[in-house]
Design a protein around this motif. Structure first.
Motif, PDB file in Angstrom:
ATOM      1  N   PHE A 154       0.745  -1.296  -0.433  1.00 63.69           N
ATOM      2  CA  PHE A 154       0.057   0.091  -0.275  1.00 63.69           C
ATOM      3  C   PHE A 154       0.963   1.233   0.633  1.00 63.69           C
ATOM      4  O   PHE A 154       1.494   1.790   0.359  1.00 63.69           O
ATOM      5  CB  PHE A 154      -0.834   0.025   1.319  1.00 63.69           C
ATOM      6  CG  PHE A 154      -1.613   0.772   1.483  1.00 63.69           C
ATOM      7  CD1 PHE A 154      -2.678   0.562   0.705  1.00 63.69           C
ATOM      8  CD2 PHE A 154      -1.951   2.075   2.571  1.00 63.69           C
ATOM      9  CE1 PHE A 154      -3.868   2.554   0.852  1.00 63.69           C
ATOM     10  CE2 PHE A 154      -2.806   2.664   2.551  1.00 63.69           C
ATOM     11  CZ  PHE A 154      -3.905   3.446   1.703  1.00 63.69           C
ATOM     12  N   VAL A 155       1.037   2.067  -0.867  1.00 62.56           N
ATOM     13  CA  VAL A 155       1.708   3.010  -1.029  1.00 62.56           C
ATOM     14  C   VAL A 155       0.723   4.354  -0.538  1.00 62.56           C
ATOM     15  O   VAL A 155      -0.342   4.683  -1.104  1.00 62.56           O
ATOM     16  CB  VAL A 155       2.157   3.234  -2.429  1.00 62.56           C
ATOM     17  CG1 VAL A 155       2.740   5.155  -2.784  1.00 62.56           C
ATOM     18  CG2 VAL A 155       3.335   1.966  -2.940  1.00 62.56           C
ATOM     19  N   VAL A 156       1.129   5.352  -0.167  1.00 60.35           N
ATOM     20  CA  VAL A 156       0.702   7.058  -0.118  1.00 60.35           C
ATOM     21  C   VAL A 156       1.785   7.585   0.030  1.00 60.35           C
ATOM     22  O   VAL A 156       2.758   8.032   0.190  1.00 60.35           O
ATOM     23  CB  VAL A 156      -0.433   7.618   1.057  1.00 60.35           C
ATOM     24  CG1 VAL A 156      -0.923   8.693   1.551  1.00 60.35           C
ATOM     25  CG2 VAL A 156      -0.279   5.691   1.822  1.00 60.35           C
ATOM     26  N   TYR A 157       1.171   8.671  -1.530  1.00 58.03           N
ATOM     27  CA  TYR A 157       2.303   9.806  -1.900  1.00 58.03           C
ATOM     28  C   TYR A 157       1.808  11.084  -0.915  1.00 58.03           C
ATOM     29  O   TYR A 157       0.647  11.543  -1.098  1.00 58.03           O
ATOM     30  CB  TYR A 157       1.830   9.990  -3.770  1.00 58.03           C
ATOM     31  CG  TYR A 157       2.338   9.164  -3.928  1.00 58.03           C
ATOM     32  CD1 TYR A 157       3.587   9.358  -4.487  1.00 58.03           C
ATOM     33  CD2 TYR A 157       1.989   7.968  -4.051  1.00 58.03           C
ATOM     34  CE1 TYR A 157       4.538   8.223  -5.098  1.00 58.03           C
ATOM     35  CE2 TYR A 157       2.520   6.603  -5.676  1.00 58.03           C
ATOM     36  CZ  TYR A 157       3.656   7.367  -5.512  1.00 58.03           C
ATOM     37  OH  TYR A 157       4.529   6.313  -6.606  1.00 58.03           O
ATOM     38  N   PRO A 158       2.381  11.982  -0.533  1.00 57.96           N
ATOM     39  CA  PRO A 158       2.272  13.264   0.241  1.00 57.96           C
ATOM     40  C   PRO A 158       1.705  14.472  -1.102  1.00 57.96           C
ATOM     41  O   PRO A 158       2.388  14.113  -2.300  1.00 57.96           O
ATOM     42  CB  PRO A 158       3.670  13.777   0.927  1.00 57.96           C
ATOM     43  CG  PRO A 158       4.708  13.180  -0.364  1.00 57.96           C
ATOM     44  CD  PRO A 158       4.153  12.132  -0.489  1.00 57.96           C
ATOM     45  N   GLU A 159       1.533  15.021  -0.411  1.00 59.74           N
ATOM     46  CA  GLU A 159       0.849  16.989  -0.915  1.00 59.74           C
ATOM     47  C   GLU A 159       1.848  17.165  -1.648  1.00 59.74           C
ATOM     48  O   GLU A 159       1.957  18.405   0.208  1.00 59.74           O
ATOM     49  CB  GLU A 159      -0.566  17.064  -0.663  1.00 59.74           C
ATOM     50  CG  GLU A 159      -1.642  16.482  -0.966  1.00 59.74           C
ATOM     51  CD  GLU A 159      -2.971  16.758  -0.522  1.00 59.74           C
ATOM     52  OE1 GLU A 159      -2.823  17.165   0.435  1.00 59.74           O
ATOM     53  OE2 GLU A 159      -4.108  16.748  -0.941  1.00 59.74           O
ATOM     54  N   SER A 160       2.750  17.644  -2.177  1.00 53.98           N
ATOM     55  CA  SER A 160       4.001  18.074  -2.301  1.00 53.98           C
ATOM     56  C   SER A 160       4.180  18.162  -3.311  1.00 53.98           C
ATOM     57  O   SER A 160       3.882  18.255  -4.592  1.00 53.98           O
ATOM     58  CB  SER A 160       5.064  17.244  -1.585  1.00 53.98           C
ATOM     59  OG  SER A 160       6.591  17.591  -1.614  1.00 53.98           O
ATOM     60  N   ASN A 161       4.702  19.539  -3.330  1.00 51.75           N
ATOM     61  CA  ASN A 161       5.805  20.250  -5.327  1.00 51.75           C
ATOM     62  C   ASN A 161       6.911  19.714  -4.804  1.00 51.75           C
ATOM     63  O   ASN A 161       7.828  20.512  -5.750  1.00 51.75           O
ATOM     64  CB  ASN A 161       5.718  21.984  -4.561  1.00 51.75           C
ATOM     65  CG  ASN A 161       5.571  22.165  -3.832  1.00 51.75           C
ATOM     66  OD1 ASN A 161       6.750  21.971  -2.897  1.00 51.75           O
ATOM     67  ND2 ASN A 161       5.475  23.684  -4.193  1.00 51.75           N
ATOM     68  N   THR A 162       7.820  18.872  -3.314  1.00 50.33           N
ATOM     69  CA  THR A 162       8.947  19.495  -3.669  1.00 50.33           C
ATOM     70  C   THR A 162       9.305  17.152  -3.903  1.00 50.33           C
ATOM     71  O   THR A 162       8.057  16.698  -3.083  1.00 50.33           O
ATOM     72  CB  THR A 162       9.947  19.411  -2.730  1.00 50.33           C
ATOM     73  OG1 THR A 162       9.689  19.102  -1.588  1.00 50.33           O
ATOM     74  CG2 THR A 162      10.157  21.383  -3.358  1.00 50.33           C
ATOM     75  N   LYS A 163      10.728  16.962  -4.346  1.00 48.22           N
ATOM     76  CA  LYS A 163      11.120  15.911  -3.216  1.00 48.22           C
ATOM     77  C   LYS A 163      10.986  15.595  -2.335  1.00 48.22           C
ATOM     78  O   LYS A 163      11.586  16.255  -1.856  1.00 48.22           O
ATOM     79  CB  LYS A 163      12.480  15.448  -4.341  1.00 48.22           C
ATOM     80  CG  LYS A 163      12.487  15.008  -5.917  1.00 48.22           C
ATOM     81  CD  LYS A 163      13.682  15.055  -6.088  1.00 48.22           C
ATOM     82  CE  LYS A 163      13.913  15.206  -7.793  1.00 48.22           C
ATOM     83  NZ  LYS A 163      12.913  13.261  -8.108  1.00 48.22           N
ATOM     84  N   THR A 164      10.815  13.984  -1.758  1.00 52.95           N
ATOM     85  CA  THR A 164      10.107  13.916  -0.134  1.00 52.95           C
ATOM     86  C   THR A 164      11.103  12.574   0.590  1.00 52.95           C
ATOM     87  O   THR A 164      11.430  11.895  -0.245  1.00 52.95           O
ATOM     88  CB  THR A 164       8.886  13.817  -0.018  1.00 52.95           C
ATOM     89  OG1 THR A 164       8.442  12.597  -0.403  1.00 52.95           O
ATOM     90  CG2 THR A 164       8.096  14.771  -0.544  1.00 52.95           C
TER      91      THR A 164
END
Length: 286
Positions: A72-82
């Motif tokens: 299960f993968v969750v992506y953050p709401e981000s405009n840069t590499k995390t």
């Protein structure tokens, strides 16, 4: 007489409905018990949180050799590499709470993957396909350590290759997963941090001496089964000049990160949950 008969019939049917039920009730899931969602809703609070999350969720299939692992993968709401995190579930498999925890981490700006280590084992695609939590637990303890390591390596490589990630990868585990997080950094020196929640270390001084990753422990004060192993671990880590920093939360029990969410949770578990969460985020952001 006809009205009396009709009234009696209604009463009988009502009693039958109460005792037998007219609709099929779905079985209570482990997460429903642990986060105390309202039974009438037929879903856990954690599942509701996942459903309401604005973040991007997806299931991916990790492969190594002939094995396929659901994750299960969750992506953050981000405009840069995390920064990225591997979440290792407890000994009952990848339940709603573990996935919700992954989502909460993503809400804080991290890319998170949570492998289901008993996926595609014993004829079951995912944890949710097992008959009950006990069956899932039995499947967990039937796993070969080498397979768990290979699953973790596959998750690590997934994060390493993701273009939205910056290459820094931490690992967090709970209970059985905490022990696996500790064990994994004896095999992968590239992990940037290991966070062990109420899990034991490998009983192998040579393995612990190989660790080059900072290890942070989170333990409940009323969990002596685990805590009785800490002193030995600490001595071995010190002898090897390895970093091991831990906190024991007074009065908290085992699995306080989950039990502390219950409305009727004891104050020590609630306090431990809040303090551990703050500590975890502080360290992850360093």
């Amino acid at each position: 007489m006809k009205k009396l008969f009709t009234h009696a019939l209604v009463i009988i049917l009502s009693l039958f409905t109460i005792s037998c039920g007219t609709t099929k009730k779905e079985p209570t899931t482990p997460a429903e018990v642990l986060v105390t969602a309202k039974p009438v809703e037929q879903e856990s609070r954690a599942l509701q949180e996942l459903s309401n999350s604005p973040r991007h969720h997806e299931w991916v299939t990790l492969q190594h050799g002939n094995r396929e692992v659901q994750a299960f993968v969750v992506y953050p709401e981000s405009n840069t590499k995390t920064k990225s995190i591997i979440v290792i579930h407890e000994n009952r498999g990848l339940d709603d709470w573990a996935r919700s925890f992954a989502d909460k981490l993503a809400a804080e700006g991290f890319l998170v993957i949570a492998p289901d280590f008993i996926s595609n084992t014993q004829g079951k695609k995912r944890t949710t396909d097992f008959e009950n939590p006990d069956a899932a637990r039995d499947a967990i303890y039937a796993l070969e350590p080498s397979q768990v390591t290979a699953d973790l390596d596959a998750a690590y490589q997934f994060l390493k290759k993701d273009p939205s990630a910056n290459g820094e990868i931490a690992v967090i585990g709970f209970c059985w997963g905490g022990s696996q997080a500790f064990r994994y950094v004896t095999n992968n020196p590239e992990v940037t941090q290991a966070h062990v929640f109420y899990g034991t270390a490998p009983d192998d001084a040579e393995a612990l001496a190989r660790i080059s990753t900072p290890v942070y422990g989170y333990y409940g004060g009323d969990d002596n089964r685990v805590n009785s192993t800490i002193e030995k671990t600490e001595n071995i880590m010190k002898a090897a000049n390895n970093f091991f920093n831990y906190v024991i939360y007074e009065g908290a029990g085992h699995a306080f990160m989950k039990s502390g969410l219950q409305p009727d949770a004891k104050e020590a578990n609630k306090t431990a949950l809040k303090q551990a969460w703050t500590r975890l985020l502080t360290i992850l952001r360093e």
